[in-house]
Write an enzyme that holds these catalytic residues in place. Structure first.
Site, PDB file in Angstrom:
ATOM      1  CG  HIS A 131      -2.029  -0.840   0.952  1.00  0.00           C
ATOM      2  ND1 HIS A 131      -3.399  -0.939   2.011  1.00  0.00           N
ATOM      3  CD2 HIS A 131      -2.560  -1.821   0.141  1.00  0.00           C
ATOM      4  CE1 HIS A 131      -4.075  -1.936   1.336  1.00  0.00           C
ATOM      5  NE2 HIS A 131      -3.577  -2.486   0.412  1.00  0.00           N
ATOM      6  CG  ASP A 148      -0.339  -4.065   2.715  1.00  0.00           C
ATOM      7  OD1 ASP A 148      -0.698  -3.084   3.465  1.00  0.00           O
ATOM      8  OD2 ASP A 148       0.293  -3.402   1.468  1.00  0.00           O
ATOM      9  CB  SER A 179       2.144   1.445   6.233  1.00  0.00           C
ATOM     10  OG  SER A 179       0.606   1.680   6.781  1.00  0.00           O
ATOM     11  N   GLY A 180       4.483  -0.906   6.702  1.00  0.00           N
ATOM     12  CA  GLY A 180       5.960  -1.614   6.196  1.00  0.00           C
ATOM     13  C   GLY A 180       6.846  -1.790   7.167  1.00  0.00           C
TER      14      GLY A 180
HETATM   15  C1  LIG Z   1      -6.078  11.651  11.629  1.00  0.00           C
HETATM   16  C2  LIG Z   1      -5.151  10.579  10.919  1.00  0.00           C
HETATM   17  C3  LIG Z   1      -4.294   9.982  11.701  1.00  0.00           C
HETATM   18  C4  LIG Z   1      -5.877  10.040   9.823  1.00  0.00           C
HETATM   19  C5  LIG Z   1      -4.999   9.123   8.713  1.00  0.00           C
HETATM   20  O1  LIG Z   1      -4.332   9.517   8.041  1.00  0.00           O
HETATM   21  N1  LIG Z   1      -5.165   7.692   9.285  1.00  0.00           N
HETATM   22  C6  LIG Z   1      -4.388   6.725   8.527  1.00  0.00           C
HETATM   23  C7  LIG Z   1      -4.080   6.700   7.092  1.00  0.00           C
HETATM   24  C8  LIG Z   1      -3.465   5.841   6.378  1.00  0.00           C
HETATM   25  C9  LIG Z   1      -2.907   4.663   7.054  1.00  0.00           C
HETATM   26  C10 LIG Z   1      -3.045   4.671   8.671  1.00  0.00           C
HETATM   27  C11 LIG Z   1      -2.619   3.607   9.230  1.00  0.00           C
HETATM   28  C12 LIG Z   1      -1.282   3.025   8.773  1.00  0.00           C
HETATM   29  C13 LIG Z   1      -0.653   2.052   9.794  1.00  0.00           C
HETATM   30  C14 LIG Z   1      -1.464   1.625  10.857  1.00  0.00           C
HETATM   31  C15 LIG Z   1      -2.774   2.093  11.325  1.00  0.00           C
HETATM   32  C16 LIG Z   1      -3.514   1.586  12.496  1.00  0.00           C
HETATM   33  N2  LIG Z   1      -2.854   0.778  13.491  1.00  0.00           N
HETATM   34  C17 LIG Z   1      -3.086   3.203  10.677  1.00  0.00           C
HETATM   35  C18 LIG Z   1      -3.788   5.697   9.238  1.00  0.00           C
END
Ligand SMILES: CC(C)CC(=O)Nc1cccc(-c2cccc(CN)c2)c1
Length: 231
Positions: free
Chosen positions: A41, A89, A183-184
């Site tokens: 992703h 992913d 992420s990753g």
């Molecule tokens: C108010 C902001 C934090 C909203 C936002 O951008 N959230 C967002 C977007 C894309 C990925 C993730 C995300 C990644 C990795 C782990 C997680 C949850 N453990 C979430 C969280």
């Protein structure tokens, strides 16, 4: 990483910052001298797609003697990954040349036995992702210790209602959690990478949305295959 703490510099010499146009996009970790594992992703919302990998880094902004930015030879997303699911992913990133290893740059071992990490096991997750829901980004590497949540519990109706496959695992997200930009990165249990931070729900720190992590053992054949075939 929400409610974590700064690592000691180079305490996690396997950590990588996957960057696009000089900006941190995702975490990742060195698994061999020329290979970083991350999440598929992380390739979404790219602009012109020139990725680079920063290794030997603690502070993203300050000059550090062991910091080095590597160009990318190849990006290999898992063939089963797609924008609209959490499945498969994973992303393998081949560096343009083998990384120079040192006490600040070292690969992380992968969990090799395909056995579930028991619920309650404390694992570490690290990254330069958001440290709060007000989207504050840290300059220095953060980490937090999280308890694994069993699949049975994570698949309950009031959590992910059966969405968590045997190729995924969950960790608690009650205030402490991974978040956007993490992420990753690796979920390190008993000193080896058992999982990779998946985006899952874009919610951070809400106990009703446990963190989703792609398990590594089910993908060892794919990982080893890609690394052995590449030039
Ligand atoms: C108010 C902001 C934090 C909203 C936002 O951008 N959230 C967002 C977007 C894309 C990925 C993730 C995300 C990644 C990795 C782990 C997680 C949850 N453990 C979430 C969280």
């Amino acid at each position: 990483i929400l409610r974590g703490q700064e690592t000691a510099p180079h305490q996690m010499p396997f950590m990588a910052s996957l960057q696009e146009n000089g900006e941190h996009v995702c975490g990742g970790f060195l698994i061999a001298s020329q290979w970083v594992l991350s999440a598929a992703h992380c390739l979404e919302d790219t602009v012109n797609g020139t990725f680079q990998v920063l290794l030997g880094v603690h502070s993203l902004s300050s000059p550090e003697p062991h910091k080095r930015l590597y160009n990318v030879r190849r990006l290999v997303p898992h063939p089963g990954s797609s924008r609209d699911t959490n499945a498969d992913d994973l992303l393998l990133v081949q560096l343009e040349e083998p990384a120079v290893l040192s006490s600040h740059v070292q690969p992380l071992g992968l969990q090799r036995e395909d056995r579930e990490v028991p619920g309650g096991t404390l694992c570490q997750v690290a990254g330069w992702g958001f440290t709060s829901n007000t989207k504050s980004r840290p300059d220095k590497l953060q980490y937090v210790e999280l308890p694994v949540m069993s699949r049975g519990r994570c698949n309950r109706r009031d959590f992910y209602d059966g969405e968590i496959t045997e190729k995924m695992m969950c960790a608690e997200s009650n205030k402490t959690d991974s978040c956007k930009g993490d992420s990753g990165g690796p979920l390190v249990c008993h000193g080896v990478a058992a999982g990779v931070v998946a985006t899952g729900s874009p919610v951070c720190g809400n106990w009703k949305k446990p963190g989703i992590y792609t398990r590594i053992p089910p993908y060892l054949a794919w990982i080893d295959g890609v690394m052995s075939l590449a030039n």
